[in-house]
Design an enzyme around this catalytic site. Structure first.
Site, PDB file in Angstrom:
ATOM      1  N   ASP A  27      -4.695  -1.798   8.155  1.00  0.00           N
ATOM      2  CA  ASP A  27      -3.812  -1.628   7.138  1.00  0.00           C
ATOM      3  C   ASP A  27      -2.953  -2.644   7.144  1.00  0.00           C
ATOM      4  O   ASP A  27      -2.234  -3.224   5.915  1.00  0.00           O
ATOM      5  CB  ASP A  27      -3.174  -0.191   7.401  1.00  0.00           C
ATOM      6  CG  ASP A  27      -3.112   0.405   6.139  1.00  0.00           C
ATOM      7  OD1 ASP A  27      -3.640  -0.014   5.092  1.00  0.00           O
ATOM      8  OD2 ASP A  27      -2.711   1.689   5.944  1.00  0.00           O
TER       9      ASP A  27
ATOM     10  N   TRP B  66       5.831  -0.622   4.098  1.00  0.00           N
ATOM     11  CA  TRP B  66       4.506  -0.828   4.482  1.00  0.00           C
ATOM     12  C   TRP B  66       4.584  -1.413   5.721  1.00  0.00           C
ATOM     13  O   TRP B  66       3.612  -1.664   6.563  1.00  0.00           O
ATOM     14  CB  TRP B  66       3.932  -1.897   3.593  1.00  0.00           C
ATOM     15  CG  TRP B  66       4.754  -3.096   3.077  1.00  0.00           C
ATOM     16  CD1 TRP B  66       4.952  -3.174   1.712  1.00  0.00           C
ATOM     17  CD2 TRP B  66       5.309  -4.073   3.806  1.00  0.00           C
ATOM     18  NE1 TRP B  66       6.021  -4.616   1.643  1.00  0.00           N
ATOM     19  CE2 TRP B  66       5.989  -5.013   2.843  1.00  0.00           C
ATOM     20  CE3 TRP B  66       5.022  -4.715   5.002  1.00  0.00           C
ATOM     21  CZ2 TRP B  66       6.639  -6.109   3.328  1.00  0.00           C
ATOM     22  CZ3 TRP B  66       5.763  -5.856   5.566  1.00  0.00           C
ATOM     23  CH2 TRP B  66       6.521  -6.535   4.446  1.00  0.00           C
ATOM     24  N   ASN B  67       5.756  -1.528   6.450  1.00  0.00           N
ATOM     25  CA  ASN B  67       5.759  -2.363   7.879  1.00  0.00           C
ATOM     26  C   ASN B  67       5.333  -1.253   8.932  1.00  0.00           C
ATOM     27  O   ASN B  67       4.738  -1.476  10.013  1.00  0.00           O
ATOM     28  CB  ASN B  67       7.095  -2.981   7.979  1.00  0.00           C
ATOM     29  CG  ASN B  67       8.429  -2.122   8.128  1.00  0.00           C
ATOM     30  OD1 ASN B  67       8.077  -0.976   7.261  1.00  0.00           O
ATOM     31  ND2 ASN B  67       9.369  -2.584   8.514  1.00  0.00           N
TER      32      ASN B  67
ATOM     33  N   SER C 174      13.433  -1.110   0.132  1.00  0.00           N
ATOM     34  CA  SER C 174      14.344  -2.483  -0.224  1.00  0.00           C
ATOM     35  C   SER C 174      15.469  -1.909  -0.877  1.00  0.00           C
ATOM     36  O   SER C 174      15.386  -0.646  -1.541  1.00  0.00           O
ATOM     37  CB  SER C 174      13.506  -3.519  -0.988  1.00  0.00           C
ATOM     38  OG  SER C 174      13.033  -3.077  -2.127  1.00  0.00           O
ATOM     39  N   VAL C 175      16.723  -2.510  -0.945  1.00  0.00           N
ATOM     40  CA  VAL C 175      17.635  -2.175  -1.402  1.00  0.00           C
ATOM     41  C   VAL C 175      17.504  -1.957  -2.956  1.00  0.00           C
ATOM     42  O   VAL C 175      17.863  -0.958  -3.726  1.00  0.00           O
ATOM     43  CB  VAL C 175      18.843  -3.095  -1.142  1.00  0.00           C
ATOM     44  CG1 VAL C 175      20.152  -2.909  -2.079  1.00  0.00           C
ATOM     45  CG2 VAL C 175      19.476  -3.151   0.312  1.00  0.00           C
TER      46      VAL C 175
ATOM     47  N   THR D 200      15.190  -1.258  -4.791  1.00  0.00           N
ATOM     48  CA  THR D 200      14.366   0.229  -5.095  1.00  0.00           C
ATOM     49  C   THR D 200      15.275   1.183  -4.757  1.00  0.00           C
ATOM     50  O   THR D 200      15.392   2.358  -5.389  1.00  0.00           O
ATOM     51  CB  THR D 200      12.954   0.509  -4.172  1.00  0.00           C
ATOM     52  OG1 THR D 200      12.299  -0.865  -4.481  1.00  0.00           O
ATOM     53  CG2 THR D 200      12.338   1.456  -4.301  1.00  0.00           C
TER      54      THR D 200
ATOM     55  N   GLU E 261      16.780   4.464   3.708  1.00  0.00           N
ATOM     56  CA  GLU E 261      16.913   3.600   4.850  1.00  0.00           C
ATOM     57  C   GLU E 261      16.265   2.343   4.146  1.00  0.00           C
ATOM     58  O   GLU E 261      14.957   2.113   3.828  1.00  0.00           O
ATOM     59  CB  GLU E 261      15.572   3.774   5.710  1.00  0.00           C
ATOM     60  CG  GLU E 261      15.848   5.286   6.601  1.00  0.00           C
ATOM     61  CD  GLU E 261      16.945   5.182   7.466  1.00  0.00           C
ATOM     62  OE1 GLU E 261      17.329   3.886   8.045  1.00  0.00           O
ATOM     63  OE2 GLU E 261      17.436   5.981   8.082  1.00  0.00           O
TER      64      GLU E 261
ATOM     65  N   CYS F 133      12.878  -3.762   9.329  1.00  0.00           N
ATOM     66  CA  CYS F 133      14.053  -3.523   8.813  1.00  0.00           C
ATOM     67  C   CYS F 133      15.426  -4.048   9.164  1.00  0.00           C
ATOM     68  O   CYS F 133      16.202  -4.968   8.915  1.00  0.00           O
ATOM     69  CB  CYS F 133      14.317  -2.534   8.215  1.00  0.00           C
ATOM     70  SG  CYS F 133      14.165  -1.230   9.533  1.00  0.00           S
TER      71      CYS F 133
ATOM     72  N   GLY G  19      22.079   1.435   3.611  1.00  0.00           N
ATOM     73  CA  GLY G  19      21.457   2.995   3.348  1.00  0.00           C
ATOM     74  C   GLY G  19      22.504   4.074   3.472  1.00  0.00           C
ATOM     75  O   GLY G  19      23.569   3.794   3.646  1.00  0.00           O
TER      76      GLY G  19
ATOM     77  N   GLU H  66      17.908   8.581  10.249  1.00  0.00           N
ATOM     78  CA  GLU H  66      16.779   9.310  10.782  1.00  0.00           C
ATOM     79  C   GLU H  66      16.801   9.564  12.357  1.00  0.00           C
ATOM     80  O   GLU H  66      17.762   8.851  12.976  1.00  0.00           O
ATOM     81  CB  GLU H  66      15.645   8.561  10.357  1.00  0.00           C
ATOM     82  CG  GLU H  66      15.558   8.308   8.748  1.00  0.00           C
ATOM     83  CD  GLU H  66      14.172   7.855   8.333  1.00  0.00           C
ATOM     84  OE1 GLU H  66      13.720   6.545   8.654  1.00  0.00           O
ATOM     85  OE2 GLU H  66      13.150   8.610   7.548  1.00  0.00           O
TER      86      GLU H  66
HETATM   87  P1  NAD Z   1       9.851  -1.583  -1.852  1.00  0.00           P
HETATM   88  O1  NAD Z   1      11.140  -1.084  -2.017  1.00  0.00           O
HETATM   89  O2  NAD Z   1       9.049  -2.726  -2.752  1.00  0.00           O
HETATM   90  O3  NAD Z   1       9.007  -0.364  -1.761  1.00  0.00           O
HETATM   91  C1  NAD Z   1       9.124   0.889  -0.879  1.00  0.00           C
HETATM   92  C2  NAD Z   1       8.447   2.234  -1.561  1.00  0.00           C
HETATM   93  O4  NAD Z   1       8.999   2.585  -2.709  1.00  0.00           O
HETATM   94  C3  NAD Z   1       6.996   1.917  -1.868  1.00  0.00           C
HETATM   95  O5  NAD Z   1       6.170   2.964  -1.680  1.00  0.00           O
HETATM   96  C4  NAD Z   1       7.094   1.516  -3.408  1.00  0.00           C
HETATM   97  O6  NAD Z   1       6.024   1.981  -4.026  1.00  0.00           O
HETATM   98  C5  NAD Z   1       8.343   2.587  -3.751  1.00  0.00           C
HETATM   99  N1  NAD Z   1       8.705   2.368  -5.046  1.00  0.00           N
HETATM  100  C6  NAD Z   1       8.935   1.424  -5.732  1.00  0.00           C
HETATM  101  N2  NAD Z   1       9.592   1.400  -6.746  1.00  0.00           N
HETATM  102  C7  NAD Z   1       9.968   2.809  -6.847  1.00  0.00           C
HETATM  103  C8  NAD Z   1      10.581   3.629  -8.080  1.00  0.00           C
HETATM  104  N3  NAD Z   1      11.183   3.031  -8.906  1.00  0.00           N
HETATM  105  N4  NAD Z   1      10.770   4.679  -7.629  1.00  0.00           N
HETATM  106  C9  NAD Z   1      10.197   5.330  -6.344  1.00  0.00           C
HETATM  107  N5  NAD Z   1       9.549   4.825  -5.443  1.00  0.00           N
HETATM  108  C10 NAD Z   1       9.230   3.232  -5.836  1.00  0.00           C
HETATM  109  O7  NAD Z   1       9.629  -2.010   0.030  1.00  0.00           O
HETATM  110  P2  NAD Z   1       8.635  -2.556   0.706  1.00  0.00           P
HETATM  111  O8  NAD Z   1       8.315  -3.993   0.219  1.00  0.00           O
HETATM  112  O9  NAD Z   1       7.451  -1.693   0.699  1.00  0.00           O
HETATM  113  O10 NAD Z   1       9.059  -2.517   2.357  1.00  0.00           O
HETATM  114  C11 NAD Z   1       9.978  -3.768   2.563  1.00  0.00           C
HETATM  115  C12 NAD Z   1      11.402  -3.100   2.521  1.00  0.00           C
HETATM  116  O11 NAD Z   1      11.615  -1.918   3.163  1.00  0.00           O
HETATM  117  C13 NAD Z   1      12.313  -4.148   3.166  1.00  0.00           C
HETATM  118  O12 NAD Z   1      13.653  -4.277   2.521  1.00  0.00           O
HETATM  119  C14 NAD Z   1      12.735  -3.620   4.637  1.00  0.00           C
HETATM  120  O13 NAD Z   1      14.165  -3.863   4.979  1.00  0.00           O
HETATM  121  C15 NAD Z   1      12.890  -1.962   4.103  1.00  0.00           C
HETATM  122  N6  NAD Z   1      12.577  -1.196   5.244  1.00  0.00           N
HETATM  123  C16 NAD Z   1      13.674  -0.570   5.735  1.00  0.00           C
HETATM  124  C17 NAD Z   1      13.400   0.208   6.879  1.00  0.00           C
HETATM  125  C18 NAD Z   1      14.637   1.068   7.374  1.00  0.00           C
HETATM  126  O14 NAD Z   1      14.440   2.066   8.210  1.00  0.00           O
HETATM  127  N7  NAD Z   1      16.015   0.711   6.955  1.00  0.00           N
HETATM  128  C19 NAD Z   1      12.426   0.431   7.595  1.00  0.00           C
HETATM  129  C20 NAD Z   1      11.198  -0.451   7.132  1.00  0.00           C
HETATM  130  C21 NAD Z   1      11.390  -1.152   6.009  1.00  0.00           C
END
Ligand code: NAD
Length: 484
Positions: free
Chosen positions: A93, A152-153, A229-230, A232, A250, A284, A454, A458
């Site tokens: 995955d 996704w990570n 991400s920030v 989102t 997060e 992250c 954030g 958690e």
């Molecule tokens: P992303 O913000 O693109 O998506 C995250 C999730 O939000 C996905 O499931 C996506 O489908 C959903 N989403 C997107 N738009 C939405 C909306 N308007 N309403 C509700 N849900 C929505 O992030 P990504 O690219 O999947 O992941 C990478 C990011 O996650 C990086 O910025 C990373 O730092 C962060 N991250 C943070 C942590 C932490 O614990 N702080 C852990 C892992 C990853």
């Protein structure tokens, strides 16, 4: 297709399909092959999932904490027994090497289920004595239906870090994995059912951002926990605020790692490697701004480059491989864009920078030196294998530059001066700090970000506060006095 699940969604204890939803291709990042084809949840599937979660929650909350905990602990045991199979799925995955997924994904999910399963029986309110024999007692109540949305990570870990405390407190959950890595959350749902969770307690719906948004705004939902991400996070937090829903966010980071000239250099190099290249840099809390005190800079870079040259890049299913591809072509292109910007801005490329030949999304581990604070690669979250090394002279300067970012997820310091280490930890504007190590996240310790990284925490007992609320009950033993 070998990894095709029985259906896209897991709702009310069974697999559910609705092929009217947009297609989601699941791609193995090492080859670019489609390994499964799923569908995004339609409004009907989302409604079914929320209804199932609402129906399951009340009876679940009425069980004793010990009974709820037993289910979670059984799920932890099943998850550990299946670690190999779950790790193979996670590797396909995400593209992360099997060397990593075997020790960091289902295992950390199982840790969360075990830890919160253990805590569930001891979640209580308190008794507060007042004057004249009056007293207050508080009841720790579940919030109701919680929504989890994942990045996704670390798909398995994220699902479990949200589900375990939520369920321990008596909530139910609808979880939407990232559209890039939708497979393993379905396995978490299967395992919870096998462990004795009632149907509807933990549901998985697939989908893009619009499916997430539909969950966040539904009035049946009491709480939203997002890992993403920030940008989102801002949208989800704002949407949740309209109904005063509870949130945990997060989000991303651009964390500093400060290496003083009295540090154990090999440890600092190991910390920089783990904090930049584990999971091909898609973590992250990574310490992507490595501040190195000027006197040891060249020695540090030399050892770092020599160690990074030993990374074994290739087939993630090969147990010897320690560095896999990026999760997707899109993410690889984003990261390549940042590498180009680093070069254009005049940073010194120490190693890496190139895509590997072939179909997979492999980017070399990349190190830039002579990076300055204003460069884009030092300011924005890259979320890939790109380390920026910056020079500094004094402790005061290092701290103020480390904090000069909108993010505040993590921060680390390497030094053998005990007082300085604690001074730096006290001064860092970050939710999670490390002294002479980096990027550990044991379930016993709170994890989360400050500033734009954030809200909420958690893991640990802290997570309980984010999945429950306190009801205060005032008891009078003395009658009621009224003025007239
Ligand atoms: P992303 O913000 O693109 O998506 C995250 C999730 O939000 C996905 O499931 C996506 O489908 C959903 N989403 C997107 N738009 C939405 C909306 N308007 N309403 C509700 N849900 C929505 O992030 P990504 O690219 O999947 O992941 C990478 C990011 O996650 C990086 O910025 C990373 O730092 C962060 N991250 C943070 C942590 C932490 O614990 N702080 C852990 C892992 C990853």
């Amino acid at each position: 297709m070998k990894f095709q699940p029985r259906a896209s969604h897991f709702v009310n204890g069974v697999y559910v399909e609705d092929s009217a939803g947009a297609e989601i291709d699941v791609i193995y990042p090492a080859t670019g092959d489609v390994i499964a084809r799923l569908h995004s949840a339609t409004p009907a599937v989302i409604d079914q999932a929320l209804e199932a979660a609402r129906a399951a929650q009340k009876a679940w909350a009425r069980l004793s904490g010990t009974e709820r905990g037993r289910v979670l602990r059984r799920a932890a045991d099943i998850m550990r027994e299946r670690n190999h199979d779950l790790s193979v799925i996670e590797t396909h995955d995400t593209g992360k090497p099997i060397q990593e997924t075997t020790v960091a994904d289902a295992t950390s999910g199982a840790d969360a289920l075990e830890y919160f399963g253990g805590l569930a029986g001891s979640l209580t309110g308190e008794h507060i004595p007042l004057a004249g024999g009056d007293f207050v007692y508080t009841i720790r109540e579940a919030l109701g239906v919680c929504v989890g949305i994942g990045a996704w990570n670390y798909p398995t870990q994220i699902a479990c870090w949200k589900a375990a405390p939520a369920l321990a407190c008596g909530n139910s959950m609808v979880f939407k994995p990232s559209e890039t890595t939708p497979l393993s959350a379905l396995k978490v749902a299967e395992i919870l059912m096998e462990a004795g969770a009632p149907k509807g307690l933990f549901n998985v719906v697939q989908g893009y951002g619009d499916a997430g948004a539909a969950l966040v705004t539904d009035p049946r939902v009491a709480k939203v926990s997002l890992t993403g991400s920030v940008p989102t996070g801002k949208k989800v937090y704002a949407a949740a605020a309209a109904d005063m829903k509870h949130v945990s966010m997060e989000l991303g980071g651009k964390s500093p790692m400060v290496v003083f000239d009295d540090a154990d250099l090999d440890n600092a190099v190991s910390g920089a490697i783990l904090g930049n290249f584990y999971s091909s840099g898609q973590v992250c809390s990574n310490g992507t701004r490595v501040f190195v005190q000027r006197g040891i800079k060249e020695a540090f870079l030399e050892r770092l480059a020599a160690r990074v040259a030993m990374a074994k890049i290739g087939d993630p299913m090969d147990p010897e491989v320690s560095f896999g591809p990026m999760v997707s072509e899109a993410q690889m292109k984003t990261v390549q864009g940042y590498i180009d910007m680093g070069i254009a801005d005049g940073a010194r490329l120490i190693c890496g920078g190139k895509k590997l030949e072939g179909a997979g999304y492999f980017l070399e581990p990349t190190i830039f030196a002579d990076v300055t604070d204003g460069m884009t690669i030092a300011r924005e979250e890259i979320f890939g294998p790109v380390m920026s090394v910056l020079d500094f002279d004094t402790e005061e300067e290092a701290l103020s530059r480390a904090n000069a970012t909108e993010f505040g997820l993590a921060a680390g310091v390497f030094t053998s001066d005990l007082n300085r280490a604690h001074r730096m930890a006290a001064g860092f504007e970050a939710g999670t700090c490390y002294i002479n190590t980096y990027n550990l996240a044991p379930v016993e310790a709170p994890f989360g970000g400050a500033k734009m990284s954030g809200i909420g925490r958690e893991n640990s007992k802290s997570a309980i506060n984010h999945y429950s609320e306190t009801k205060t009950v005032y008891v009078s033993m003395n009658g009621v006095e009224a003025p007239y």
